[in-house]
Design a protein around this motif. Structure first.
Motif, short mmCIF file in Angstrom:
data_model
loop_
_atom_site.label_atom_id
_atom_site.label_comp_id
_atom_site.label_asym_id
_atom_site.label_seq_id
_atom_site.Cartn_x
_atom_site.Cartn_y
_atom_site.Cartn_z
N ARG A 1 46.33 1.91 46.78
CA ARG A 1 46.55 0.46 46.71
C ARG A 1 46.73 -0.14 48.10
O ARG A 1 46.23 -1.21 48.39
N LEU A 2 47.46 0.56 48.92
CA LEU A 2 47.71 0.08 50.27
C LEU A 2 46.41 -0.01 51.06
O LEU A 2 46.15 -0.99 51.77
N LEU A 3 45.55 0.98 50.94
CA LEU A 3 44.26 0.96 51.63
C LEU A 3 43.36 -0.16 51.09
O LEU A 3 42.66 -0.83 51.86
N ALA A 4 43.38 -0.38 49.78
CA ALA A 4 42.56 -1.44 49.18
C ALA A 4 43.06 -2.81 49.64
O ALA A 4 42.25 -3.70 49.97
N THR A 5 44.37 -2.97 49.70
CA THR A 5 44.94 -4.23 50.17
C THR A 5 44.58 -4.47 51.63
O THR A 5 44.23 -5.59 52.03
N ALA A 6 44.64 -3.43 52.45
CA ALA A 6 44.30 -3.55 53.86
C ALA A 6 42.82 -3.90 54.02
O ALA A 6 42.46 -4.71 54.88
N ALA A 7 41.97 -3.32 53.20
CA ALA A 7 40.53 -3.60 53.28
C ALA A 7 40.24 -5.05 52.90
O ALA A 7 39.46 -5.75 53.58
N VAL A 8 40.88 -5.53 51.84
CA VAL A 8 40.67 -6.92 51.42
C VAL A 8 41.20 -7.88 52.49
O VAL A 8 40.57 -8.88 52.81
N SER B 1 41.43 -7.34 55.67
CA SER B 1 40.51 -7.30 56.81
C SER B 1 39.27 -8.13 56.55
O SER B 1 38.80 -8.87 57.43
N LEU B 2 38.71 -8.03 55.35
CA LEU B 2 37.53 -8.82 55.01
C LEU B 2 37.83 -10.32 55.03
O LEU B 2 37.03 -11.12 55.53
N LEU B 3 39.00 -10.70 54.50
CA LEU B 3 39.38 -12.11 54.53
C LEU B 3 39.59 -12.59 55.97
O LEU B 3 39.23 -13.72 56.32
N ALA C 1 37.48 -15.58 57.92
CA ALA C 1 38.16 -16.76 58.47
C ALA C 1 38.05 -16.83 59.98
O ALA C 1 38.40 -17.85 60.57
N ALA C 2 37.55 -15.81 60.62
CA ALA C 2 37.51 -15.74 62.08
C ALA C 2 36.77 -16.92 62.72
O ALA C 2 37.26 -17.47 63.71
#
Length: 153
Positions: free
Chosen positions: A7-14, A16-18, A22-23
């Motif tokens: 879950r932690l890795l999935a949250t980090a991936a999402v 990062s994509l967001l 937004a960059a």
């Protein structure tokens, strides 16, 4: 791997994509993500715009009321300061002040509001109104006399 680690890795991936999405809006260079407006360059000359405005004004409707449709002059009353103070006092005594400035606001259809309005109308036509005006007049005249007696020299 445990479930919480996944879950932690999935949250980090999402996240990062967001962040990458937004960059551009967070970039210091607005020319990339948020282009600045380009100034509008008109091809119409100043003389042409002036001529068009004069032509429009020639046929434009008049401001206010036309002479053929006169409106009645607004009626303005000239109450004395004492009359206004007496009226305000009666408005408060009748309960209309509480009804109009309460949490619910003025509700002319409620029985309490109608009762307060009837009491206000009764007080306005009673001798109490004239007595209050006289009272306020005497207060102001005594205050003026006191000021005149203690005027600075």
């Amino acid at each position: 791997m445990t479930r919480s680690c996944t879950r932690l890795l999935a949250t980090a991936a999402v996240s990062s994509l967001l962040g990458l999405a937004a960059a551009p809006s967070l970039a210091g260079n607005y020319a990339e993500g948020d282009p600045r407006p380009v100034p509008f360059a008109s091809s119409t000359t100043r003389a042409a715009v002036s001529a068009d405005a004069r032509q429009w004004f020639a046929g434009a409707p008049t401001q206010g009321y036309a002479e053929g449709s006169p409106q009645p002059e607004p009626r303005v009353s000239a109450n004395s300061r004492a009359a206004v103070a007496a009226d305000t006092q009666l408005w408060i005594r009748s309960g209309l002040a509480a009804r109009q400035h309460g949490e619910a606001g003025a509700d002319p259809s409620s029985p309490a509001y109608r009762q307060a309005a009837a009491e206000y109308a009764r007080l306005r036509t009673s001798p109490a109104y004239g007595a209050l005006i006289d009272q306020f007049n005497s207060r102001s005249s005594s205050a003026r006399a006191e000021e005149d007696g203690h005027s600075l020299r």
